[in-house]
Design a protein around this motif. Structure first.
Motif, PDB file in Angstrom:
ATOM      1  N   ASP A   1       0.855  -1.179   0.000  1.00  0.00           N
ATOM      2  CA  ASP A   1       0.000   0.000   0.000  1.00  0.00           C
ATOM      3  C   ASP A   1       0.894   1.234   0.000  1.00  0.00           C
ATOM      4  O   ASP A   1       2.102   1.136  -0.269  1.00  0.00           O
ATOM      5  CB  ASP A   1      -0.966  -0.019   1.194  1.00  0.00           C
ATOM      6  CG  ASP A   1      -0.247  -0.108   2.541  1.00  0.00           C
ATOM      7  OD1 ASP A   1       0.993   0.074   2.586  1.00  0.00           O
ATOM      8  OD2 ASP A   1      -0.908  -0.351   3.565  1.00  0.00           O
ATOM      9  N   THR A   2       0.355   2.397   0.299  1.00  0.00           N
ATOM     10  CA  THR A   2       1.158   3.621   0.231  1.00  0.00           C
ATOM     11  C   THR A   2       2.348   3.572   1.176  1.00  0.00           C
ATOM     12  O   THR A   2       3.493   3.837   0.791  1.00  0.00           O
ATOM     13  CB  THR A   2       0.287   4.855   0.555  1.00  0.00           C
ATOM     14  OG1 THR A   2      -0.773   4.931  -0.395  1.00  0.00           O
ATOM     15  CG2 THR A   2       1.112   6.126   0.484  1.00  0.00           C
ATOM     16  N   THR A   3       2.100   3.227   2.447  1.00  0.00           N
ATOM     17  CA  THR A   3       3.189   3.154   3.413  1.00  0.00           C
ATOM     18  C   THR A   3       4.215   2.111   3.012  1.00  0.00           C
ATOM     19  O   THR A   3       5.433   2.376   3.011  1.00  0.00           O
ATOM     20  CB  THR A   3       2.634   2.834   4.814  1.00  0.00           C
ATOM     21  OG1 THR A   3       1.768   3.897   5.228  1.00  0.00           O
ATOM     22  CG2 THR A   3       3.752   2.672   5.828  1.00  0.00           C
ATOM     23  N   GLY A   4       3.757   0.931   2.668  1.00  0.00           N
ATOM     24  CA  GLY A   4       4.672  -0.150   2.306  1.00  0.00           C
ATOM     25  C   GLY A   4       5.524   0.177   1.090  1.00  0.00           C
ATOM     26  O   GLY A   4       6.736  -0.077   1.078  1.00  0.00           O
ATOM     27  N   THR A   5       4.916   0.748   0.052  1.00  0.00           N
ATOM     28  CA  THR A   5       5.676   1.077  -1.152  1.00  0.00           C
ATOM     29  C   THR A   5       6.589   2.283  -0.928  1.00  0.00           C
ATOM     30  O   THR A   5       7.692   2.340  -1.487  1.00  0.00           O
ATOM     31  CB  THR A   5       4.732   1.340  -2.336  1.00  0.00           C
ATOM     32  OG1 THR A   5       3.798   2.379  -1.986  1.00  0.00           O
ATOM     33  CG2 THR A   5       3.957   0.093  -2.703  1.00  0.00           C
ATOM     34  N   ASP A   6       6.156   3.237  -0.106  1.00  0.00           N
ATOM     35  CA  ASP A   6       7.020   4.383   0.211  1.00  0.00           C
ATOM     36  C   ASP A   6       8.307   3.922   0.877  1.00  0.00           C
ATOM     37  O   ASP A   6       9.408   4.401   0.563  1.00  0.00           O
ATOM     38  CB  ASP A   6       6.294   5.373   1.126  1.00  0.00           C
ATOM     39  CG  ASP A   6       5.314   6.268   0.377  1.00  0.00           C
ATOM     40  OD1 ASP A   6       5.317   6.246  -0.871  1.00  0.00           O
ATOM     41  OD2 ASP A   6       4.541   6.984   1.049  1.00  0.00           O
ATOM     42  N   ILE A   7       8.189   2.999   1.841  1.00  0.00           N
ATOM     43  CA  ILE A   7       9.377   2.498   2.529  1.00  0.00           C
ATOM     44  C   ILE A   7      10.243   1.700   1.564  1.00  0.00           C
ATOM     45  O   ILE A   7      11.481   1.840   1.558  1.00  0.00           O
ATOM     46  CB  ILE A   7       8.960   1.655   3.744  1.00  0.00           C
ATOM     47  CG1 ILE A   7       8.315   2.548   4.811  1.00  0.00           C
ATOM     48  CG2 ILE A   7      10.163   0.907   4.332  1.00  0.00           C
ATOM     49  CD1 ILE A   7       7.738   1.801   5.994  1.00  0.00           C
ATOM     50  N   ALA A   8       9.628   0.880   0.732  1.00  0.00           N
ATOM     51  CA  ALA A   8      10.395   0.097  -0.252  1.00  0.00           C
ATOM     52  C   ALA A   8      11.168   1.020  -1.193  1.00  0.00           C
ATOM     53  O   ALA A   8      12.355   0.798  -1.473  1.00  0.00           O
ATOM     54  CB  ALA A   8       9.457  -0.812  -1.038  1.00  0.00           C
ATOM     55  N   ARG A   9      10.518   2.062  -1.693  1.00  0.00           N
ATOM     56  CA  ARG A   9      11.190   2.986  -2.608  1.00  0.00           C
ATOM     57  C   ARG A   9      12.310   3.746  -1.924  1.00  0.00           C
ATOM     58  O   ARG A   9      13.360   4.008  -2.518  1.00  0.00           O
ATOM     59  CB  ARG A   9      10.158   3.954  -3.190  1.00  0.00           C
ATOM     60  CG  ARG A   9       9.202   3.293  -4.185  1.00  0.00           C
ATOM     61  CD  ARG A   9       8.034   4.193  -4.493  1.00  0.00           C
ATOM     62  NE  ARG A   9       7.097   3.538  -5.419  1.00  0.00           N
ATOM     63  CZ  ARG A   9       5.838   3.915  -5.596  1.00  0.00           C
ATOM     64  NH1 ARG A   9       5.359   4.959  -4.901  1.00  0.00           N
ATOM     65  NH2 ARG A   9       5.063   3.275  -6.443  1.00  0.00           N
ATOM     66  N   ALA A  10      12.096   4.127  -0.650  1.00  0.00           N
ATOM     67  CA  ALA A  10      13.152   4.820   0.086  1.00  0.00           C
ATOM     68  C   ALA A  10      14.371   3.915   0.275  1.00  0.00           C
ATOM     69  O   ALA A  10      15.521   4.362   0.161  1.00  0.00           O
ATOM     70  CB  ALA A  10      12.621   5.292   1.439  1.00  0.00           C
TER      71      ALA A  10
ATOM     72  N   ALA B   1       2.319  -0.447   7.059  1.00  0.00           N
ATOM     73  CA  ALA B   1       0.972  -0.516   6.493  1.00  0.00           C
ATOM     74  C   ALA B   1       0.224   0.774   6.780  1.00  0.00           C
ATOM     75  O   ALA B   1       0.457   1.434   7.794  1.00  0.00           O
ATOM     76  CB  ALA B   1       0.208  -1.707   7.078  1.00  0.00           C
ATOM     77  N   ASP B   2      -0.690   1.128   5.885  1.00  0.00           N
ATOM     78  CA  ASP B   2      -1.537   2.308   6.064  1.00  0.00           C
ATOM     79  C   ASP B   2      -2.531   2.083   7.195  1.00  0.00           C
ATOM     80  O   ASP B   2      -2.886   0.931   7.499  1.00  0.00           O
ATOM     81  CB  ASP B   2      -2.330   2.598   4.786  1.00  0.00           C
ATOM     82  CG  ASP B   2      -1.450   3.021   3.623  1.00  0.00           C
ATOM     83  OD1 ASP B   2      -0.299   3.436   3.873  1.00  0.00           O
ATOM     84  OD2 ASP B   2      -1.910   2.932   2.463  1.00  0.00           O
ATOM     85  N   PRO B   3      -3.033   3.166   7.795  1.00  0.00           N
ATOM     86  CA  PRO B   3      -4.080   3.014   8.818  1.00  0.00           C
ATOM     87  C   PRO B   3      -5.337   2.334   8.277  1.00  0.00           C
ATOM     88  O   PRO B   3      -6.073   1.701   9.044  1.00  0.00           O
ATOM     89  CB  PRO B   3      -4.375   4.459   9.238  1.00  0.00           C
ATOM     90  CG  PRO B   3      -3.164   5.230   8.866  1.00  0.00           C
ATOM     91  CD  PRO B   3      -2.608   4.571   7.649  1.00  0.00           C
ATOM     92  N   GLU B   4      -5.576   2.456   6.977  1.00  0.00           N
ATOM     93  CA  GLU B   4      -6.759   1.815   6.380  1.00  0.00           C
ATOM     94  C   GLU B   4      -6.655   0.292   6.400  1.00  0.00           C
ATOM     95  O   GLU B   4      -7.668  -0.403   6.268  1.00  0.00           O
ATOM     96  CB  GLU B   4      -6.953   2.293   4.942  1.00  0.00           C
ATOM     97  CG  GLU B   4      -7.346   3.747   4.816  1.00  0.00           C
ATOM     98  CD  GLU B   4      -6.195   4.716   5.032  1.00  0.00           C
ATOM     99  OE1 GLU B   4      -6.452   5.931   5.197  1.00  0.00           O
ATOM    100  OE2 GLU B   4      -5.020   4.265   5.047  1.00  0.00           O
ATOM    101  N   PHE B   5      -5.441  -0.229   6.536  1.00  0.00           N
ATOM    102  CA  PHE B   5      -5.161  -1.650   6.736  1.00  0.00           C
ATOM    103  C   PHE B   5      -6.099  -2.522   5.896  1.00  0.00           C
ATOM    104  O   PHE B   5      -6.956  -3.228   6.417  1.00  0.00           O
ATOM    105  CB  PHE B   5      -5.306  -1.993   8.213  1.00  0.00           C
ATOM    106  CG  PHE B   5      -4.408  -3.133   8.663  1.00  0.00           C
ATOM    107  CD1 PHE B   5      -3.037  -2.966   8.668  1.00  0.00           C
ATOM    108  CD2 PHE B   5      -4.928  -4.324   9.083  1.00  0.00           C
ATOM    109  CE1 PHE B   5      -2.206  -3.993   9.083  1.00  0.00           C
ATOM    110  CE2 PHE B   5      -4.110  -5.370   9.497  1.00  0.00           C
ATOM    111  CZ  PHE B   5      -2.738  -5.196   9.498  1.00  0.00           C
ATOM    112  N   ARG B   6      -5.875  -2.454   4.603  1.00  0.00           N
ATOM    113  CA  ARG B   6      -6.861  -2.992   3.670  1.00  0.00           C
ATOM    114  C   ARG B   6      -7.116  -4.496   3.788  1.00  0.00           C
ATOM    115  O   ARG B   6      -8.147  -4.997   3.327  1.00  0.00           O
ATOM    116  CB  ARG B   6      -6.459  -2.646   2.238  1.00  0.00           C
ATOM    117  CG  ARG B   6      -5.174  -3.282   1.765  1.00  0.00           C
ATOM    118  CD  ARG B   6      -4.774  -2.727   0.415  1.00  0.00           C
ATOM    119  NE  ARG B   6      -3.639  -3.432  -0.139  1.00  0.00           N
ATOM    120  CZ  ARG B   6      -2.874  -2.951  -1.101  1.00  0.00           C
ATOM    121  NH1 ARG B   6      -3.137  -1.755  -1.594  1.00  0.00           N
ATOM    122  NH2 ARG B   6      -1.859  -3.645  -1.570  1.00  0.00           N
ATOM    123  N   ILE B   7      -6.196  -5.243   4.425  1.00  0.00           N
ATOM    124  CA  ILE B   7      -6.463  -6.678   4.580  1.00  0.00           C
ATOM    125  C   ILE B   7      -7.541  -6.934   5.632  1.00  0.00           C
ATOM    126  O   ILE B   7      -8.103  -8.032   5.695  1.00  0.00           O
ATOM    127  CB  ILE B   7      -5.184  -7.463   4.918  1.00  0.00           C
ATOM    128  CG1 ILE B   7      -4.515  -6.903   6.173  1.00  0.00           C
ATOM    129  CG2 ILE B   7      -4.225  -7.463   3.750  1.00  0.00           C
ATOM    130  CD1 ILE B   7      -3.329  -7.718   6.658  1.00  0.00           C
TER     131      ILE B   7
END
Length: 477
Positions: free
Chosen positions: A149-158, A239-245
């Motif tokens: 998600d946004t948080t996960g991909t942001d950390i991966a890209r960083a 993970a985002d607060p929306e925690f889509r899982i």
């Protein structure tokens, strides 16, 4: 044929009963719970015991864990602190709890730390990404759940950006909690960019794992370390607060502290111990330096897991609760305490401590929700206050006492955190940070419904029966 079936039936019951009776590590409550489960549902209960009844990663894992700790202590012992430092730094009212924490895996209180409480998920993400982008030497991350998600991909890209400019990046994710991300294109791109990646407790061979260990022994830690100077500690996964899982329970409400100082090196050593366990690498491959902050407060890391001493986490919570003199406020999403913690909370309230407990109103685990509420009546009768958070799933794991001591990290007050999961926490003594965390706890309370003794007493009988039935097997949940 009938005689054969009767023989097999008796052999299963007697065999598992003898095995349970031979175990010295089980509490009487847990032993009784297993007896009830196997007596009521002999085949299902026996299968459940076979799959999840014993907490053991296997002889090789236990041996490797001891070897890793011996290596780290041999090379980095000064970073662990000493009991004498604890006695010097910690108020005598609380030193017994800090000393107990130090007995778990050798991390004692070290001076020279400061921390900031992150305002929310957005600030946590922004600060963490900025810290990774500013890294000069190395970045170490470990998450139980890493989502695409946004948080996960942001950390991966960083991490990819950092690796491409020559920073050593090590990324570790749990084989079950992050199974989808480990198979994703982001994980692959991290590898291609030079990020060193490892799966904690992999599930490559599920059948072998089931036969030799337990599939639900997981690495629940959430660790981020940058250049041995900065670490983040709290309840947030990648993970985002929306925690889509599990979006129906969102938002996930987490808490994070950003630390600088000597305690960062301890958190890094905890990460390194997991990395060495998974890869077989030696401690010589790492560089860990203590960076103390002038005028900072004392703090120490506490890590627990299935290869550590049994009962360490509930005993630490009980030691902290026993130290409370005026106030104790605790938040956790999963409250299925053992008798040690439960009685300590009631005892604190009886002796006049203002005990405040904050749980989610809507829990993502119906089993935990029912078991938790079976304890409400006795807690309220003892004088504890209970509040149920209603604006999402309160995932923050916090404990504050007397306005000066804080415990924060990944540990819940349930038997998974007590026995099954690898967890990480930081225990600190500081009035300013404790005040900030206490204000955050007040925010949780303001968004909660109070639970009264009259309300619990008025619950329908069927609800009380259900809660108590589920709690009866609490020791095996």
């Amino acid at each position: 044929m009938t005689a054969l079936l009767v023989f097999v039936h008796l052999a299963i019951l007697i065999g598992f009963t003898i095995r349970i009776l031979l175990r010295d590590d089980l509490s009487p409550q847990a032993r009784l719970a297993w007896f009830i489960l196997i007596a009521v549902l002999p085949y299902v209960g026996s299968a459940i015991y076979f799959l999840s009844g014993e907490i053991d990663l296997g002889h090789h894992a236990n041996k490797r864990h001891r070897e890793v700790l011996d290596q780290i202590h041999g090379k980095a012992d000064p970073l662990f602190g000493t009991p004498a430092e604890t006695d010097r730094l910690i108020d005598p009212l609380y030193s017994s709890a800090f000393r107990y924490a130090g007995s778990i895996n050798g991390f004692h209180a070290v001076d020279g730390n400061r921390a900031e409480l992150m305002a929310d998920a957005a600030e946590t993400n922004a600060r963490l990404i900025a810290d990774i982008d500013a890294a000069q030497s190395h970045v170490h991350v470990l998450y139980y759940i890493w989502l695409d998600d946004t948080t996960g991909t942001d950390i991966a890209r960083a991490l990819i950006r950092a690796a491409q400019r020559g920073v050593i990046c090590r990324a570790m994710a749990d084989g079950l909690g992050s199974r989808a991300f480990i198979r994703s294109s982001h994980w692959q791109r991290m590898k291609e960019a030079g990020v060193l990646t490892v799966t904690a407790l992999p599930l490559d061979n599920v059948i072998w794992t089931v036969l030799t260990s337990r599939i639900d022994l997981r690495n629940h830690r959430k660790i981020t370390v940058i250049d041995s100077k900065i670490t983040y500690c709290g309840s947030r996964n990648s993970a985002d607060p929306e925690f889509r899982i599990k979006a129906r329970y969102a938002p996930w409400v987490d808490i994070m502290l950003r630390f600088e100082g000597a305690v960062v090196a301890q958190n890094e050593l905890l990460f390194i111990s997991d990395w060495m366990q998974a890869t077989g690498e030696k401690f010589e491959d790492f560089t860990v330096v203590r960076h103390a902050v002038e005028g900072g407060f004392p703090a120490q890391v506490m890590g627990d897991g299935p290869t550590e001493r049994r009962g360490a986490t509930p005993q630490l919570f009980s030691a902290l609760i026993a130290c409370a003199r005026e106030t104790l406020t605790l938040s956790t999403p999963y409250f299925v305490p053992d008798a040690t913690v439960f009685e300590a909370l009631c005892s604190a309230a009886h002796r006049g401590v203002k005990v405040t407990l904050i749980f989610p109103k809507n829990n993502d685990s119906w089993v935990v929700a029912a078991a938790s509420r079976s304890y409400y009546r006795k807690l309220l009768s003892a004088g504890c206050s209970i509040h149920e958070f209603k604006r999402g799933l309160l995932h923050a794991k916090t404990l504050t006492l007397d306005g000066c001591v804080t415990l924060i990290g990944s540990s819940n007050l349930d038997l998974r955190s007590f026995d099954l999961n690898y967890e990480n926490n930081i225990l600190l003594q500081d009035a300013d940070i404790t005040r900030a965390v206490r204000h955050r706890q007040d925010d949780y309370i303001a968004s909660s419904d109070p639970v009264t003794l009259d309300e619990v007493t008025a619950w329908p009988r069927y609800r009380r029966i259900w809660n108590n039935t589920v709690a009866t097997i609490g020791p095996v949940l």
